[in-house]
Scaffold this motif. Structure first.
Motif, PDB file in Angstrom:
ATOM      1  N   ALA A 172      64.906 -67.523 -84.596  1.00 20.23           N
ATOM      2  CA  ALA A 172      64.722 -67.324 -83.156  1.00 20.23           C
ATOM      3  C   ALA A 172      65.552 -66.134 -82.685  1.00 20.23           C
ATOM      4  CB  ALA A 172      65.113 -68.591 -82.391  1.00 20.23           C
ATOM      5  N   GLU A 175      64.107 -62.861 -83.609  1.00 21.61           N
ATOM      6  CA  GLU A 175      62.949 -62.422 -82.849  1.00 21.61           C
ATOM      7  C   GLU A 175      63.274 -62.023 -81.419  1.00 21.61           C
ATOM      8  OE1 GLU A 175      58.879 -64.038 -81.968  1.00 21.61           O
ATOM      9  OE2 GLU A 175      59.298 -64.951 -83.900  1.00 21.61           O
ATOM     10  N   ASP A 176      64.111 -62.796 -80.764  1.00 22.23           N
ATOM     11  CA  ASP A 176      64.352 -62.553 -79.342  1.00 22.23           C
ATOM     12  C   ASP A 176      65.696 -63.160 -78.959  1.00 22.23           C
ATOM     13  OD1 ASP A 176      64.392 -62.558 -76.555  1.00 22.23           O
ATOM     14  OD2 ASP A 176      62.223 -62.827 -76.398  1.00 22.23           O
ATOM     15  N   GLY A 178      67.504 -62.864 -76.246  1.00 24.71           N
ATOM     16  CA  GLY A 178      67.574 -63.424 -74.895  1.00 24.71           C
ATOM     17  C   GLY A 178      66.959 -64.809 -74.841  1.00 24.71           C
ATOM     18  N   ALA A 179      65.739 -64.928 -75.369  1.00 28.87           N
ATOM     19  CA  ALA A 179      65.063 -66.224 -75.354  1.00 28.87           C
ATOM     20  C   ALA A 179      65.852 -67.238 -76.170  1.00 28.87           C
ATOM     21  CB  ALA A 179      63.635 -66.090 -75.892  1.00 28.87           C
ATOM     22  N   ALA A 180      66.464 -66.780 -77.278  1.00 26.77           N
ATOM     23  CA  ALA A 180      67.255 -67.695 -78.101  1.00 26.77           C
ATOM     24  C   ALA A 180      68.435 -68.245 -77.302  1.00 26.77           C
ATOM     25  CB  ALA A 180      67.747 -66.982 -79.357  1.00 26.77           C
ATOM     26  N   GLN A 181      69.066 -67.373 -76.516  1.00 23.74           N
ATOM     27  CA  GLN A 181      70.181 -67.841 -75.689  1.00 23.74           C
ATOM     28  C   GLN A 181      69.720 -68.879 -74.682  1.00 23.74           C
ATOM     29  OE1 GLN A 181      71.515 -63.723 -74.744  1.00 23.74           O
ATOM     30  NE2 GLN A 181      73.515 -64.683 -74.640  1.00 23.74           N
ATOM     31  N   LEU A 182      68.517 -68.664 -74.141  1.00 25.24           N
ATOM     32  CA  LEU A 182      67.995 -69.627 -73.171  1.00 25.24           C
ATOM     33  C   LEU A 182      67.753 -70.994 -73.811  1.00 25.24           C
ATOM     34  CD1 LEU A 182      65.478 -67.459 -71.118  1.00 25.24           C
ATOM     35  CD2 LEU A 182      67.810 -68.110 -70.530  1.00 25.24           C
ATOM     36  N   MET A 183      67.594 -71.031 -75.145  1.00 20.98           N
ATOM     37  CA  MET A 183      67.431 -72.305 -75.848  1.00 20.98           C
ATOM     38  C   MET A 183      68.792 -72.963 -76.100  1.00 20.98           C
ATOM     39  SD  MET A 183      64.232 -72.386 -76.200  1.00 20.98           S
ATOM     40  CE  MET A 183      63.963 -71.274 -74.847  1.00 20.98           C
ATOM     41  N   GLY A 184      69.859 -72.227 -75.806  1.00 20.75           N
ATOM     42  CA  GLY A 184      71.189 -72.769 -76.057  1.00 20.75           C
ATOM     43  C   GLY A 184      71.780 -72.323 -77.385  1.00 20.75           C
ATOM     44  N   ILE A 185      71.171 -71.307 -77.985  1.00 22.21           N
ATOM     45  CA  ILE A 185      71.673 -70.822 -79.275  1.00 22.21           C
ATOM     46  C   ILE A 185      72.754 -69.771 -79.027  1.00 22.21           C
ATOM     47  CG2 ILE A 185      71.044 -69.570 -81.387  1.00 22.21           C
ATOM     48  CD1 ILE A 185      68.151 -70.711 -80.906  1.00 22.21           C
TER      49      ILE A 185
END
Lengths: 294, 236
Positions: A172, A175-176, A178-185
């Motif tokens: 994740a 690939e992205d 920002g989006a990964a951070q939004l998942m809590g990663i």
């Protein structure tokens, strides 16, 4: 029979390239940077193992483990000190140049500590050589262990990336971010882990390489490092199976070129093949097609 | 007390000021629409709320806690989910794997399975395609996946950035129906939209953003009939 033995040697050398290339490709995949100091981490791994063997009288296994720990810590440190502060930098060149700087730093620090004379590396592999076909075909213990290690590493890594939560998080992040951070990663942690894995593998590669080619100097890492980088690009940088295939092909091409064409031209042939592959397929053999859907 | 409150947010991209001191609040159970033209600062606002962009000045308060300085990866665990503009699904991962990424911070396997079942119930299409790579889905399906992924974190508030962008009219209606359902099931919604008409139709209240400032706010119905809004955003 000699062709078969060249092939086996090629696969063995290629397995080392593949293990190094995994480090390049994983770091590139996740941090989008080329870690040109990766080859020198291999060299540090070699020295760590050698020091353990000679000065601490450690068993081969202990030497390998210490070498892995040293390289893992080194990799995490390099990432945290040299690369992380530059991640937000405007130009991706900044981190690339830093990587080259780290590479020279590692070489020179080792030069200061161990001197420039090549050291004789004792093979740490206690596996006996295998004689086949009535002695006509000999496979060394180093070759056997190298190939098996490569298969094991590849299998474990693939399972880790595809089957574990952390492995999926790595995909994740790759690939992205920002989006990964939004998942809590935690992106920084994930990148650090990637460096840790890549550097630990570099230590393994270092020990395997020095066991087959038993001479160690502060510059030992640079040529295998560059070749492994070529292997990663060859197979499609960012792709784990690509690194594997690229590494093995490269090793086989190199050994066959040495055997049948010219040992001086072998490296030139390797790089020429890379150029041809990139002309035909710019993303490498297994490179991902860049596709975006709006 | 408001559930989520932005107080005087100032945000910069380098030297360019994108948000010039905006304040707004979202109450529990509301659907709030944030409308405005391209470049007005809508996406910037959402990115600031979830920590992807730092606020130079101002505060973000969520359920009484100041979360202005909380890093992005810790926001989702607090109960805020963000469906980013352009869906940003992980195209190399399968639909199922994407949904599980949404539950990354949760530990209880049983509860995660329950959420997954709920998401599949709400989006049967995702269940049909659960083993497919997300990159192979159509735009509308990717939007559903992005929403499902956000719901997998079991948020108390969900921020949605342009969910209808680039979708066919049928999908647009479907997406807005789903937003309504999400809201009715008890999740608070902060919706950023260029499709002001649709957004105002399902929102309770709305804020109009204009070049980094809030130019207008009020009940959604009133804004729908406001002459300036009609002229600028509803094309009437």
């Amino acid at each position: 029979m000699s062709f078969l033995s060249y092939m086996i040697n090629g696969i063995s050398l290629g397995s080392v390239y593949a293990i190094i290339a995994l480090g390049y490709t994983m770091v590139y995949g996740i941090a989008k940077m080329l870690n040109f100091a990766h080859g020198d981490v291999i060299m540090v791994g070699g020295y760590a193992a050698l020091t353990m063997l000679l000065n601490a009288n450690a068993s081969p296994l202990a030497a390998v483990l210490v070498s892995i720990v040293v390289c893992t810590v080194l990799g995490i440190t390099i990432e945290a000190v040299a690369y992380r502060p530059l991640r937000a930098a405007a130009s991706p060149l900044a981190v690339l140049i830093t990587a080259i700087g780290v590479s020279y730093l590692l070489q020179n620090v080792v030069l200061l500590i161990f001197g420039s004379n090549p050291k004789n590396f004792q093979s740490v592999i206690p596996v006996p050589d295998l004689k086949l076909a009535g002695g006509a075909l000999m496979i060394t213990g180093e070759t056997i262990v190298t190939i098996i290690s490569c298969i094991v590493i590849m299998t474990v890594l693939t399972l880790f990336i595809n089957r574990t939560r952390t492995g999926q998080a790595m995909q994740a992040v790759s690939e992205d971010k920002g989006a990964a951070q939004l998942m809590g990663i935690n992106v920084n942690q994930t990148i650090a882990l990637t460096f840790a894995i890549g550097s630990g593998l570099a230590a393994v590669a270092g020990v395997l390489l020095c066991s087959s080619y038993p001479s160690l100097s502060p510059y030992t890492g640079s040529m295998p490092g560059i070749k492994a980088f070529v292997a990663a690009v060859f197979g499609g940088i960012g792709s784990i199976p690509g690194a594997m295939i690229g590494g093995i092909l490269l090793g086989v091409i190199e050994i066959l070129a040495k055997a049948y064409i010219s040992s001086q031209l072998a490296d030139a042939i390797v790089f020429a093949v890379l150029i041809v592959v990139l002309l035909v397929k710019p993303t490498g053999l297994l490179g991902k097609q860049i596709q975006e859907k709006v | 007390m408001a559930m989520l409150e932005a107080k005087n947010l100032h945000v910069y991209y380098g030297v360019i000021q994108a948000l010039k001191g905006i304040s707004f609040e979202v109450n529990q159970g509301e659907v709030i629409a944030l409308i405005g033209a391209n470049g007005a600062g809508k996406t910037t606002t959402l990115h600031t709320l979830t920590g992807l962009l730092p606020a130079k000045q101002g505060h973000i308060i969520f359920e009484g806690k100041d979360i202005t300085k909380v890093p992005a990866h810790k926001i989702v665990k607090m109960g805020i989910a963000h469906v980013p503009e352009g869906r940003r699904v992980f195209s190399q991962l399968s639909v199922y794997e994407n949904l599980m990424m949404g539950a990354f911070t949760r530990k209880d396997k049983g509860e995660i399975a329950e959420s997954l079942a709920n998401v599949y119930k709400r989006f049967p299409r995702l269940e049909e395609r659960k083993t497919q790579r997300a990159g192979t889905l159509s735009g509308g399906e990717q939007q559903m996946l992005a929403m499902g992924r956000a719901l997998m974190s079991r948020p108390r508030i969900i921020l949605m950035d342009e969910p209808s962008m680039g979708l066919s009219p049928i999908f647009v209606n479907e997406i807005f129906d789903i937003i309504k359902e999400v809201s009715e099931s008890g999740t608070t919604v902060l919706l950023v939209e260029q499709n002001a008409k649709k957004a105002l139709a399902i929102a309770d209240r709305a804020y109009v953003l204009e070049t980094g400032e809030i130019s207008l706010e009020g009940r959604a119905e009133e804004l729908l009939h406001n002459e300036a809004v009609q002229k600028a955003y509803l094309g009437e």
